[in-house]
Enzyme design. Structure first.
Site, PDB file in Angstrom:
ATOM      1  N   ARG A  97      23.250  61.019   1.442  1.00  0.00           N
ATOM      2  CA  ARG A  97      23.395  61.054  -0.020  1.00  0.00           C
ATOM      3  C   ARG A  97      24.520  61.985  -0.449  1.00  0.00           C
ATOM      4  NH1 ARG A  97      18.355  58.610  -1.747  1.00  0.00           N
ATOM      5  NH2 ARG A  97      17.704  57.781   0.269  1.00  0.00           N
ATOM      6  N   HIS A 135      17.191  64.046  -3.443  1.00  0.00           N
ATOM      7  CA  HIS A 135      17.216  64.639  -2.101  1.00  0.00           C
ATOM      8  C   HIS A 135      18.489  65.421  -1.799  1.00  0.00           C
ATOM      9  CE1 HIS A 135      15.072  64.140   2.038  1.00  0.00           C
ATOM     10  NE2 HIS A 135      14.995  65.357   1.524  1.00  0.00           N
ATOM     11  N   ASP A 195      16.280  53.309   0.635  1.00  0.00           N
ATOM     12  CA  ASP A 195      15.967  54.381   1.574  1.00  0.00           C
ATOM     13  C   ASP A 195      15.392  53.790   2.860  1.00  0.00           C
ATOM     14  OD1 ASP A 195      15.545  56.793   2.720  1.00  0.00           O
ATOM     15  OD2 ASP A 195      14.143  57.547   1.219  1.00  0.00           O
ATOM     16  N   ASP A 196      16.116  53.923   3.945  1.00  0.00           N
ATOM     17  CA  ASP A 196      15.676  53.468   5.276  1.00  0.00           C
ATOM     18  C   ASP A 196      15.646  51.940   5.413  1.00  0.00           C
ATOM     19  OD1 ASP A 196      15.283  56.182   5.522  1.00  0.00           O
ATOM     20  OD2 ASP A 196      13.214  56.072   6.217  1.00  0.00           O
ATOM     21  N   ASP A 199      20.747  54.165   2.707  1.00  0.00           N
ATOM     22  CA  ASP A 199      21.178  55.499   3.155  1.00  0.00           C
ATOM     23  C   ASP A 199      21.223  55.660   4.670  1.00  0.00           C
ATOM     24  OD1 ASP A 199      18.387  55.462   3.512  1.00  0.00           O
ATOM     25  OD2 ASP A 199      18.201  57.611   3.158  1.00  0.00           O
ATOM     26  N   ASN A 200      20.379  54.889   5.369  1.00  0.00           N
ATOM     27  CA  ASN A 200      20.351  54.973   6.848  1.00  0.00           C
ATOM     28  C   ASN A 200      19.503  53.822   7.371  1.00  0.00           C
ATOM     29  OD1 ASN A 200      18.351  57.631   5.952  1.00  0.00           O
ATOM     30  ND2 ASN A 200      17.420  55.987   7.146  1.00  0.00           N
ATOM     31  N   CYS A 218      18.553  60.976   5.420  1.00  0.00           N
ATOM     32  CA  CYS A 218      18.652  60.924   3.948  1.00  0.00           C
ATOM     33  C   CYS A 218      19.613  61.923   3.311  1.00  0.00           C
ATOM     34  CB  CYS A 218      17.274  61.158   3.341  1.00  0.00           C
ATOM     35  SG  CYS A 218      16.058  59.933   3.837  1.00  0.00           S
ATOM     36  N   HIS A 246      11.312  53.566   2.530  1.00  0.00           N
ATOM     37  CA  HIS A 246      10.881  54.731   3.311  1.00  0.00           C
ATOM     38  C   HIS A 246       9.345  54.747   3.314  1.00  0.00           C
ATOM     39  CE1 HIS A 246      10.322  58.985   4.290  1.00  0.00           C
ATOM     40  NE2 HIS A 246      11.615  59.148   4.472  1.00  0.00           N
ATOM     41  N   LYS A 270      17.274  54.754  12.291  1.00  0.00           N
ATOM     42  CA  LYS A 270      17.392  56.019  11.555  1.00  0.00           C
ATOM     43  C   LYS A 270      17.491  57.212  12.496  1.00  0.00           C
ATOM     44  CE  LYS A 270      14.748  58.816   8.262  1.00  0.00           C
ATOM     45  NZ  LYS A 270      13.738  58.749   7.187  1.00  0.00           N
ATOM     46  N   LYS A 281      15.257  58.582  -6.059  1.00  0.00           N
ATOM     47  CA  LYS A 281      15.271  59.688  -5.091  1.00  0.00           C
ATOM     48  C   LYS A 281      16.611  60.421  -5.145  1.00  0.00           C
ATOM     49  CE  LYS A 281      15.046  60.458  -0.097  1.00  0.00           C
ATOM     50  NZ  LYS A 281      14.464  59.989   1.173  1.00  0.00           N
ATOM     51  N   SER A 308      11.899  62.912  -0.451  1.00  0.00           N
ATOM     52  CA  SER A 308      11.293  61.736   0.178  1.00  0.00           C
ATOM     53  C   SER A 308       9.840  61.569  -0.253  1.00  0.00           C
ATOM     54  CB  SER A 308      11.356  61.859   1.703  1.00  0.00           C
ATOM     55  OG  SER A 308      12.700  61.892   2.109  1.00  0.00           O
TER      56      SER A 308
HETATM   57 MG    MG Z   1      16.588  57.485   4.368  1.00  0.00          MG
END
Ligand code: MG
Length: 458
Positions: A76, A131, A32-33, A280-281, A72, A228, A301, A129, A154
């Site tokens: 996903r 989301h 994540d991130d 994811d980003n 996010c 994240h 992001k 996660k 998150s």
């Molecule tokens: Mg993310």
């Protein structure tokens, strides 16, 4: 005798494909991130990632691999369905992700990778996660996963009462500041979740599923909550990295990945398991040094500049994937059709699938079937890539906190292979390429049927 007859009937029933076509296992590790420049094998100078570096040497390191969106929830949705999130209503012009008060989620009629493989006889497990909706009808157990263990959104959502001001929370984060639930199945088992041990516990859960399913095909979707913000590490990883706390977090994820690959080898199933590592980003610049790095790309992001969506990606499958650095284009949108191809599962044929099958690149040294990428900001196309060229119709630079997008007419044009940092606009020298990309954009937009925006439901 009756049992044997029953077995024969079951095995010959339509849809019961597991016994006659046991596909390989698949594990998708989704950070994540995590920024494009945050791993040693993608050039970070002070974060050590020896296990991921080794995984990349043994497998394929993809240098032009994209998440489906730059935040996010839509990212996903794109990974799980193989469809741009605009098709499932998982992106919008207002809210950009789901929140704890959201009433929406991934619509039940969407087919996730878990659902596709479950129908093909796989054991399917979601860890981490999600989301894509925290209400029961949207959780992994309603979307094709046999089990779920994780934080459903998150790790910075749902701030607890009586906590220090925002800046102080992040200066010295404590799990108690965020009232996020940890769930098993549809039940909350811990709240607030102890985030200091979350990466370790997700790893243990993943290894438990590997060992329990060593004799049958399985799919594990391991979506880390980290890196994240707020950042947390377990005790063995405190102050280990020259990059500070953010580096500690990445080094714990690196070690976690190593433990998972070791477990596959110990169980003797590494040669029958595809492992994908990606994110994811891009990095969240608002949090400055607590966010990651996009390396030589531009912005992070939330942005449709490359740093928002291009991800450090590794594919690993010993004895099957020929080690390489792959510079062709790929996307998380492609995981569903690729996994279908290697497992014998059926790609849904009653809907538009935007992903393409990458198994030719992975297994047969063929070129990628993906030659383009559509970059959405919310539910609006901001940029289009075709071959090496990318046209920006609108931009919003998150790094400088730009509030409103800037429209570009004529669009900005970059050659991403000559200029991965998107520094030199070449639009005036190539009007024909701009025209071609604009036609691609318009054709894509004409093919999108708008559906209910799930993120706006309250
Ligand atoms: Mg993310």
């Amino acid at each position: 005798m009756r049992i044997c007859l029953l077995c024969i009937l079951l095995l010959s029933a339509p849809g019961f494909a597991a016994a006659d076509a046991p596909g390989p296992n698949v594990i998708v590790i989704f950070c994540d991130d995590l920024g494009y420049g945050d791993l040693g094998c993608f050039g970070h100078p002070t974060i050590r990632t020896p296990r991921l570096d080794q995984m990349a040497r043994e497998g394929q390191r993809w240098t032009q691999f994209y998440a489906a969106a730059s935040v996010c929830t839509p990212s996903r949705a794109g990974l799980q369905t193989g469809r741009y999130p605009v098709r499932s209503g998982m992106c919008g012009s207002g809210y950009r992700v789901l929140f704890p008060d959201s009433k929406g989620g991934l619509p039940p009629k969407e087919i996730t990778i878990g659902k596709m493989l479950q129908a093909n006889g796989y054991a399917t497990h979601a860890v981490g996660k999600w989301h894509l909706g925290h209400l029961p009808q949207f959780l992994p157990t309603s979307h094709g996963y046999d089990t779920y263990f994780g934080i459903p959104y998150s790790n910075d959502m749902d701030t607890a009462k009586d906590v220090p001001p925002w800046k102080e929370q992040f200066a010295d984060p404590k799990s108690a500041y965020w009232n996020v639930p940890l769930m098993r199945g549809e039940k909350i088992v811990e709240r607030p979740a102890d985030q200091t041990t979350i990466t370790d516990r997700y790893t243990q859960e993943t290894i438990k599923h590997i060992r329990a399913n060593r004799d049958r095909p399985f799919f594990i979707y391991l979506a880390h909550n980290l890196p994240h913000v707020p950042l947390f590490v377990s005790e063995p990883f405190e102050d280990v990295s020259r990059r500070g706390l953010y580096g500690d977090v990445i080094e714990e994820i690196d070690a976690s990945t190593g433990r998972i690959l070791d477990a596959l080898r110990e169980e003797g199933i590494a040669e029958n398991t595809l492992v994908v590592f990606t994110s994811d980003n891009g990095p969240w610049h608002m949090y400055k040094v607590q966010g990651g790095s996009e390396g030589l790309l531009r912005d992070g992001k939330g942005s449709t500049w490359e740093g928002g969506m291009r991800e450090p990606t590794v594919f690993w499958w010993p004895e099957r994937i020929r080690p390489a650095v792959v510079m062709d284009i790929g996307s998380t949108l492609d995981l569903l059709p690729t996994i279908a191809a290697i497992s014998g599962a059926k790609v849904p044929s009653d809907r538009t699938i935007d992903g393409v099958d990458l198994s030719g690149v992975l297994l047969r040294q063929k070129p990628s079937k993906r030659n383009d990428m559509i970059y959405y900001y919310g539910d609006e196309v901001f940029a289009v890539r075709e071959g090496p060229y990318k046209a920006h119709y609108k931009t919003k630079t998150e790094f400088v906190g730009q509030k409103e997008p800037t429209a570009h007419d004529p669009p900005l044009l970059y050659n991403l292979e000559h200029d991965p940092s998107e520094k030199y606009n070449i639009a005036s020298a190539h009007p024909e390429i701009v025209r071609q990309l604009t036609e691609r954009k318009e054709a894509h937009e004409a093919g999108v049927k708008r559906v209910q925006n799930q993120l706006s439901l309250r």
